[in-house]
Design a protein around this motif. Structure first.
Motif, PDB file in Angstrom:
ATOM      1  N   UNK A 181       1.228  11.545  -3.490  1.00 45.61           N
ATOM      2  CA  UNK A 181       0.584  11.807  -3.753  1.00 45.61           C
ATOM      3  C   UNK A 181      -0.465  11.155  -3.420  1.00 45.61           C
ATOM      4  N   UNK A 182      -1.642  11.506  -2.728  1.00 41.08           N
ATOM      5  CA  UNK A 182      -3.286  10.523  -2.579  1.00 41.08           C
ATOM      6  C   UNK A 182      -3.980  10.239  -3.958  1.00 41.08           C
ATOM      7  N   UNK A 183      -4.696   9.127  -4.055  1.00 36.35           N
ATOM      8  CA  UNK A 183      -4.927   8.773  -5.554  1.00 36.35           C
ATOM      9  C   UNK A 183      -6.746   9.206  -4.884  1.00 36.35           C
ATOM     10  N   UNK A 184      -6.858   8.666  -6.333  1.00 34.72           N
ATOM     11  CA  UNK A 184      -8.413   8.946  -6.182  1.00 34.72           C
ATOM     12  C   UNK A 184      -9.344   8.111  -5.603  1.00 34.72           C
ATOM     13  N   UNK A 185      -8.969   7.411  -5.685  1.00 36.87           N
ATOM     14  CA  UNK A 185      -9.852   5.521  -5.311  1.00 36.87           C
ATOM     15  C   UNK A 185      -9.637   5.943  -3.585  1.00 36.87           C
ATOM     16  N   UNK A 186      -9.939   5.059  -2.534  1.00 38.16           N
ATOM     17  CA  UNK A 186      -9.856   4.997  -1.387  1.00 38.16           C
ATOM     18  C   UNK A 186      -8.509   3.762  -1.127  1.00 38.16           C
ATOM     19  N   UNK A 187      -8.627   3.112  -2.661  1.00 37.46           N
ATOM     20  CA  UNK A 187      -7.448   2.087  -2.156  1.00 37.46           C
ATOM     21  C   UNK A 187      -6.512   2.125  -2.476  1.00 37.46           C
ATOM     22  N   UNK A 188      -5.349   2.387  -1.877  1.00 40.33           N
ATOM     23  CA  UNK A 188      -3.459   2.711  -2.946  1.00 40.33           C
ATOM     24  C   UNK A 188      -2.958   1.206  -3.382  1.00 40.33           C
ATOM     25  N   UNK A 189      -2.825   1.022  -4.410  1.00 42.85           N
ATOM     26  CA  UNK A 189      -1.872   0.295  -4.086  1.00 42.85           C
ATOM     27  C   UNK A 189      -0.382   0.021  -5.383  1.00 42.85           C
ATOM     28  N   UNK A 235      10.949  -0.893  -0.539  1.00 43.95           N
ATOM     29  CA  UNK A 235      10.115  -1.035  -1.835  1.00 43.95           C
ATOM     30  C   UNK A 235      10.944   0.174  -2.466  1.00 43.95           C
ATOM     31  N   UNK A 236      11.300  -0.785  -3.418  1.00 44.23           N
ATOM     32  CA  UNK A 236      12.304  -0.308  -5.013  1.00 44.23           C
ATOM     33  C   UNK A 236      11.090   0.786  -5.520  1.00 44.23           C
ATOM     34  N   UNK A 237      11.479   0.078  -7.188  1.00 40.67           N
ATOM     35  CA  UNK A 237      11.103   1.298  -7.544  1.00 40.67           C
ATOM     36  C   UNK A 237       9.670   0.628  -8.574  1.00 40.67           C
ATOM     37  N   UNK A 238       8.549   0.939  -8.934  1.00 43.23           N
ATOM     38  CA  UNK A 238       7.124   0.777  -9.121  1.00 43.23           C
ATOM     39  C   UNK A 238       6.955   0.568 -10.631  1.00 43.23           C
ATOM     40  N   UNK A 239       6.166  -0.785 -10.494  1.00 45.60           N
ATOM     41  CA  UNK A 239       5.858  -1.136 -12.090  1.00 45.60           C
ATOM     42  C   UNK A 239       4.888  -1.102 -12.378  1.00 45.60           C
ATOM     43  N   UNK A 240       4.089  -0.676 -11.442  1.00 39.63           N
ATOM     44  CA  UNK A 240       2.577  -0.784 -10.848  1.00 39.63           C
ATOM     45  C   UNK A 240       1.693  -0.126  -9.749  1.00 39.63           C
ATOM     46  N   UNK A 241       1.214   1.065 -10.139  1.00 41.09           N
ATOM     47  CA  UNK A 241       0.397   2.131  -8.650  1.00 41.09           C
ATOM     48  C   UNK A 241      -0.545   2.579  -9.384  1.00 41.09           C
ATOM     49  N   UNK A 242      -1.296   3.106  -7.850  1.00 47.50           N
ATOM     50  CA  UNK A 242      -2.578   3.672  -8.664  1.00 47.50           C
ATOM     51  C   UNK A 242      -2.450   5.671  -7.794  1.00 47.50           C
ATOM     52  N   UNK A 283       0.582  -1.240   0.069  1.00 51.15           N
ATOM     53  CA  UNK A 283       0.270   0.182   0.305  1.00 51.15           C
ATOM     54  C   UNK A 283       0.871   1.087   0.251  1.00 51.15           C
ATOM     55  N   UNK A 284       0.153   2.877   0.273  1.00 48.28           N
ATOM     56  CA  UNK A 284       1.039   3.514   0.617  1.00 48.28           C
ATOM     57  C   UNK A 284       1.126   4.380   1.371  1.00 48.28           C
ATOM     58  N   UNK A 285       2.111   4.441   2.027  1.00 53.45           N
ATOM     59  CA  UNK A 285       2.701   5.025   3.368  1.00 53.45           C
ATOM     60  C   UNK A 285       1.757   6.513   3.018  1.00 53.45           C
ATOM     61  N   UNK A 286       1.015   7.157   4.498  1.00 53.56           N
ATOM     62  CA  UNK A 286       0.272   8.841   3.797  1.00 53.56           C
ATOM     63  C   UNK A 286       1.486   9.563   3.498  1.00 53.56           C
ATOM     64  N   UNK A 287       2.876  10.044   4.079  1.00 54.92           N
ATOM     65  CA  UNK A 287       3.159  11.038   4.222  1.00 54.92           C
ATOM     66  C   UNK A 287       4.461  11.142   2.678  1.00 54.92           C
TER      67      UNK A 287
END
Length: 179
Positions: free
Chosen positions: A64-72, A113-120, A57-61
């Motif tokens: 940037x927040x995503x538009x949906x409530x679930x961040x992956x 956690x390294x660079x992402x391949x996919x995230x929202x 998931x995303x750490x809050x700080x």
């Protein structure tokens, strides 16, 4: 901070007695695909290192927040833990299997956690770290392994953003390749 983490890891190495032996284990995890090696440090302590590619998931700080409530996020990770198994002899006295480090534990965990391949969501930095104490349970069922841990974490990235989070959960289901 780093010196404190190293000191606690070394402290875990010297806690324990000759009852209830930990074992060296190599494991493949399926829920968050990874290869994990757990090495014996003392009769009750191990050091576990896992490398894999999975979801988080995303750490809050740190983003940037995503538009949906679930961040992956799907990204590569390195998971390091120094574990102290505290109930091995109790399980052994009850006739339960303690092989493959089947017991309850306290750990000091560091997750990269390294660079992402996919995230929202968009992260401020491609590298993030989480460090903290955890409590967990690990059980072996034949060659299969189930592990669960939880605890508070301090998270940060290389850009200087940081904060703490009260509870992070980990669950793994794996297959023990050997000792």
């Amino acid at each position: 901070m780093i010196r404190s983490i190293v000191f606690i890891c070394f402290l875990f190495c010297f806690i324990g007695n000759t009852f209830g032996q930990t074992e060296n284990v190599v494991r493949i995890n399926f829920l968050n695909p990874s290869l994990t090696i757990e090495r014996v440090l003392s009769p009750k302590t191990t050091f576990e290192a896992g490398v894999g590619f999975g979801y988080n998931g995303s750490y809050p700080d740190l983003a940037f927040a995503s538009e949906s409530g679930i961040q992956y996020i799907f990204a590569g990770f390195v998971d390091l833990q120094s574990r102290y198994y505290y109930n091995l002899e109790k399980r052994q006295n009850k006739g339960k299997k303690i092989g493959s480090n089947s017991g309850n534990f306290f750990a000091l965990r560091m997750l990269y956690t390294g660079p992402d391949v996919a995230s929202n969501f968009i992260r401020f930095d491609n590298n993030s770290f989480a460090v903290g104490p955890t409590w967990g349970i690990q059980r072996a069922y034949g060659k299969f392994n189930l592990a669960y841990s939880m605890g508070p974490i301090y998270y940060f990235n290389t850009s200087g953003s940081h904060n703490w989070f009260p509870l992070i959960l980990e669950i793994n289901f794996g297959y023990n390749l050997g000792r």
